[in-house]
Scaffold this motif. Structure first.
Motif, PDB file in Angstrom:
ATOM      1  N   GLU A 234       0.818  -1.209   0.000  1.00 36.98           N
ATOM      2  CA  GLU A 234       0.000   0.000   0.000  1.00 36.98           C
ATOM      3  C   GLU A 234       0.857   1.268   0.000  1.00 36.98           C
ATOM      4  O   GLU A 234       0.497   2.285  -0.600  1.00 36.98           O
ATOM      5  CB  GLU A 234      -0.921  -0.013   1.221  1.00 36.98           C
ATOM      6  CG  GLU A 234      -1.954   1.096   1.218  1.00 36.98           C
ATOM      7  CD  GLU A 234      -2.908   1.002   2.394  1.00 36.98           C
ATOM      8  OE1 GLU A 234      -3.597   1.996   2.663  1.00 36.98           O
ATOM      9  OE2 GLU A 234      -2.947  -0.063   3.042  1.00 36.98           O
ATOM     10  N   THR A 235       2.015   1.192   0.654  1.00 38.31           N
ATOM     11  CA  THR A 235       2.888   2.373   0.746  1.00 38.31           C
ATOM     12  C   THR A 235       3.540   2.717  -0.588  1.00 38.31           C
ATOM     13  O   THR A 235       4.142   3.781  -0.725  1.00 38.31           O
ATOM     14  CB  THR A 235       3.994   2.132   1.795  1.00 38.31           C
ATOM     15  OG1 THR A 235       4.661   0.898   1.491  1.00 38.31           O
ATOM     16  CG2 THR A 235       3.403   2.062   3.191  1.00 38.31           C
ATOM     17  N   PHE A 236       3.441   1.814  -1.568  1.00 34.66           N
ATOM     18  CA  PHE A 236       4.019   2.082  -2.883  1.00 34.66           C
ATOM     19  C   PHE A 236       3.109   2.976  -3.730  1.00 34.66           C
ATOM     20  O   PHE A 236       3.521   3.464  -4.776  1.00 34.66           O
ATOM     21  CB  PHE A 236       4.275   0.783  -3.644  1.00 34.66           C
ATOM     22  CG  PHE A 236       5.417  -0.037  -3.086  1.00 34.66           C
ATOM     23  CD1 PHE A 236       6.095   0.359  -1.943  1.00 34.66           C
ATOM     24  CD2 PHE A 236       5.812  -1.206  -3.717  1.00 34.66           C
ATOM     25  CE1 PHE A 236       7.141  -0.395  -1.438  1.00 34.66           C
ATOM     26  CE2 PHE A 236       6.857  -1.967  -3.220  1.00 34.66           C
ATOM     27  CZ  PHE A 236       7.523  -1.562  -2.069  1.00 34.66           C
ATOM     28  N   TYR A 237       1.880   3.168  -3.279  1.00 34.12           N
ATOM     29  CA  TYR A 237       0.921   3.947  -4.059  1.00 34.12           C
ATOM     30  C   TYR A 237       0.953   5.419  -3.654  1.00 34.12           C
ATOM     31  O   TYR A 237       1.066   5.752  -2.473  1.00 34.12           O
ATOM     32  CB  TYR A 237      -0.500   3.421  -3.857  1.00 34.12           C
ATOM     33  CG  TYR A 237      -0.760   2.090  -4.524  1.00 34.12           C
ATOM     34  CD1 TYR A 237      -1.213   2.027  -5.836  1.00 34.12           C
ATOM     35  CD2 TYR A 237      -0.556   0.896  -3.839  1.00 34.12           C
ATOM     36  CE1 TYR A 237      -1.456   0.811  -6.456  1.00 34.12           C
ATOM     37  CE2 TYR A 237      -0.789  -0.327  -4.447  1.00 34.12           C
ATOM     38  CZ  TYR A 237      -1.240  -0.363  -5.758  1.00 34.12           C
ATOM     39  OH  TYR A 237      -1.471  -1.566  -6.363  1.00 34.12           O
ATOM     40  N   GLY A 242      -3.142   7.697  -7.036  1.00 27.18           N
ATOM     41  CA  GLY A 242      -3.708   6.360  -6.851  1.00 27.18           C
ATOM     42  C   GLY A 242      -2.921   5.283  -7.562  1.00 27.18           C
ATOM     43  O   GLY A 242      -3.306   4.113  -7.546  1.00 27.18           O
ATOM     44  N   ASP A 243      -1.803   5.656  -8.184  1.00 25.38           N
ATOM     45  CA  ASP A 243      -0.973   4.700  -8.915  1.00 25.38           C
ATOM     46  C   ASP A 243       0.315   4.408  -8.149  1.00 25.38           C
ATOM     47  O   ASP A 243       0.697   5.148  -7.234  1.00 25.38           O
ATOM     48  CB  ASP A 243      -0.617   5.253 -10.303  1.00 25.38           C
ATOM     49  CG  ASP A 243      -1.855   5.458 -11.167  1.00 25.38           C
ATOM     50  OD1 ASP A 243      -2.789   4.638 -11.045  1.00 25.38           O
ATOM     51  OD2 ASP A 243      -1.884   6.437 -11.945  1.00 25.38           O
ATOM     52  N   THR A 256       5.061  10.640   1.554  1.00 33.01           N
ATOM     53  CA  THR A 256       5.701  10.398   0.260  1.00 33.01           C
ATOM     54  C   THR A 256       4.663  10.447  -0.855  1.00 33.01           C
ATOM     55  O   THR A 256       3.570   9.880  -0.723  1.00 33.01           O
ATOM     56  CB  THR A 256       6.397   9.024   0.253  1.00 33.01           C
ATOM     57  OG1 THR A 256       7.303   8.960   1.362  1.00 33.01           O
ATOM     58  CG2 THR A 256       7.169   8.807  -1.044  1.00 33.01           C
ATOM     59  N   PHE A 257       5.049  11.111  -1.964  1.00 34.13           N
ATOM     60  CA  PHE A 257       4.146  11.243  -3.108  1.00 34.13           C
ATOM     61  C   PHE A 257       4.927  11.058  -4.401  1.00 34.13           C
ATOM     62  O   PHE A 257       6.168  11.110  -4.407  1.00 34.13           O
ATOM     63  CB  PHE A 257       3.476  12.630  -3.116  1.00 34.13           C
ATOM     64  CG  PHE A 257       2.710  12.946  -1.860  1.00 34.13           C
ATOM     65  CD1 PHE A 257       1.406  12.513  -1.691  1.00 34.13           C
ATOM     66  CD2 PHE A 257       3.312  13.677  -0.831  1.00 34.13           C
ATOM     67  CE1 PHE A 257       0.701  12.809  -0.528  1.00 34.13           C
ATOM     68  CE2 PHE A 257       2.617  13.974   0.329  1.00 34.13           C
ATOM     69  CZ  PHE A 257       1.302  13.532   0.483  1.00 34.13           C
ATOM     70  N   GLU A 258       4.204  10.864  -5.489  1.00 37.62           N
ATOM     71  CA  GLU A 258       4.817  10.889  -6.813  1.00 37.62           C
ATOM     72  C   GLU A 258       5.306  12.323  -7.061  1.00 37.62           C
ATOM     73  O   GLU A 258       4.566  13.284  -6.835  1.00 37.62           O
ATOM     74  CB  GLU A 258       3.791  10.481  -7.874  1.00 37.62           C
ATOM     75  CG  GLU A 258       4.296  10.532  -9.300  1.00 37.62           C
ATOM     76  CD  GLU A 258       5.370   9.489  -9.573  1.00 37.62           C
ATOM     77  OE1 GLU A 258       6.367   9.863 -10.222  1.00 37.62           O
ATOM     78  OE2 GLU A 258       5.223   8.333  -9.128  1.00 37.62           O
ATOM     79  N   ARG A 259       6.591  12.471  -7.491  1.00 32.15           N
ATOM     80  CA  ARG A 259       7.188  13.802  -7.615  1.00 32.15           C
ATOM     81  C   ARG A 259       6.342  14.738  -8.488  1.00 32.15           C
ATOM     82  O   ARG A 259       6.032  15.864  -8.098  1.00 32.15           O
ATOM     83  CB  ARG A 259       8.600  13.695  -8.201  1.00 32.15           C
ATOM     84  CG  ARG A 259       9.306  15.050  -8.341  1.00 32.15           C
ATOM     85  CD  ARG A 259      10.687  14.886  -8.942  1.00 32.15           C
ATOM     86  NE  ARG A 259      11.569  14.171  -8.038  1.00 32.15           N
ATOM     87  CZ  ARG A 259      12.251  14.752  -7.034  1.00 32.15           C
ATOM     88  NH1 ARG A 259      12.114  16.051  -6.796  1.00 32.15           N
ATOM     89  NH2 ARG A 259      13.048  14.032  -6.272  1.00 32.15           N
ATOM     90  N   SER A 260       5.955  14.276  -9.662  1.00 29.59           N
ATOM     91  CA  SER A 260       5.206  15.149 -10.575  1.00 29.59           C
ATOM     92  C   SER A 260       3.860  15.552  -9.980  1.00 29.59           C
ATOM     93  O   SER A 260       3.380  16.671 -10.191  1.00 29.59           O
ATOM     94  CB  SER A 260       4.998  14.451 -11.920  1.00 29.59           C
ATOM     95  OG  SER A 260       4.269  13.242 -11.742  1.00 29.59           O
TER      96      SER A 260
END
Length: 285
Positions: A234-237, A242-243, A256-260
């Motif tokens: 779950e922590t990879f999302y 949501g990806d 942590t979040f996706e950079r973009s």
């Protein structure tokens, strides 16, 4: 009639066998009287023959079943035997005894037979009920272990009075397992589901599989696990997209979040963390 008597040697059919033997005795006495058949007597004997034929069909069907099948379905079979016995007794009641030139003894014998059959109670044995309860419990719990299945199979063997040697147990299990094709062909969905559940339950027992079958099952299981992709944690999302994150970045809030995604979030003048709503420092990414 001889065919019926042959198959009625099974314990569960003994009561019906006794009643049928008594009917044969009574009918033989009637035949000795050389009674001229009236229309009502003919109709009564036709109904009686029809009900006895149905009883024979029931016995014939059961005779083709495996012993384990008869055991796990004993409640249903007992109910059908009881119903069949009562229908035969009602057919006997149609015989117009009052208008026939019969002795008091013959009439009394007929009346007693009818009464006994109407009040007949067919019951399963205590051992059989215990096995059925254990099967039901195992199906409900779903994840029963091997020892549970082993004990269940041994209890079945004891009830059927068969050897508990591995080969004998496997034969009984395989015979029962082969019944499933016939159940599916009859399109009895409820029975098919029940059969599948019992087969799966007993299939956990040591005796249910040969060493080769166990090896094949193990290899198939191992291969299926290898071929199945692992679900990301779950922590990879990224909670914004949501990806699964490709370029994860930590923020000043510790999330942590996706950079973009987080850069766009901040560019849109959103200064609070999307998750915990604390103030973010855009310089710390």
């Amino acid at each position: 009639m001889l065919l019926i008597m042959f198959w009625l040697k099974r314990r569960v059919f003994k009561n019906l066998k006794t009643y049928l033997e008594r009917i044969v005795t009574v009918l033989e006495e009637l035949s000795k009287k050389n009674i001229q058949k009236s229309e009502s007597l003919k109709n009564a004997t036709d109904v009686l023959e029809d009900e006895m034929k149905k009883a024979k069909q029931l016995v014939d069907k059961c005779s083709k079943r495996s012993r384990v099948y008869l055991l796990v379905n004993c409640r249903k079979i007992v109910k059908r035997l009881e119903d069949s016995t009562r229908k035969i007794s009602k057919a006997l009641l149609l015989i117009p005894l009052a208008s026939l030139d019969l002795s008091y003894g013959v009439k009394e014998k007929m009346n007693n037979l009818c009464e006994d059959m109407l009040n007949a109670k067919f019951t399963t044995a205590m051992a059989e009920e215990g096995i059925l309860e254990k099967i039901e419990m195992g199906i409900q719990e779903r994840n029963v272990n091997r020892s549970y299945a082993n004990e269940l199979l041994f209890r079945i063997a004891d009830a059927l009075r068969i050897s508990t040697e591995r080969a004998a147990l496997k034969k009984e299990y395989d015979d029962f397992k082969n019944e499933i094709d016939d159940v599916h062909s009859r399109k009895d969905q409820a029975e098919a589901i029940q059969m599948d559940q019992i087969i799966a339950l007993l299939g956990r027992a040591d005796a249910a599989s040969s060493a080769k079958e166990k090896e094949i099952k193990y290899i198939n299981r191992r291969n299926s696990l290898v071929s199945q992709p692992m679900e990301p944690l779950e922590t990879f999302y990224c909670t914004i997209t949501g990806d699964v994150m490709v370029d994860p970045v930590d923020t000043s809030s510790g999330q942590t979040f996706e950079r973009s995604a987080i850069e766009k979030w901040l560019a849109d003048w959103n200064n609070l963390c999307p998750l915990i709503q604390t103030l973010l420092n855009p310089a710390i990414l």
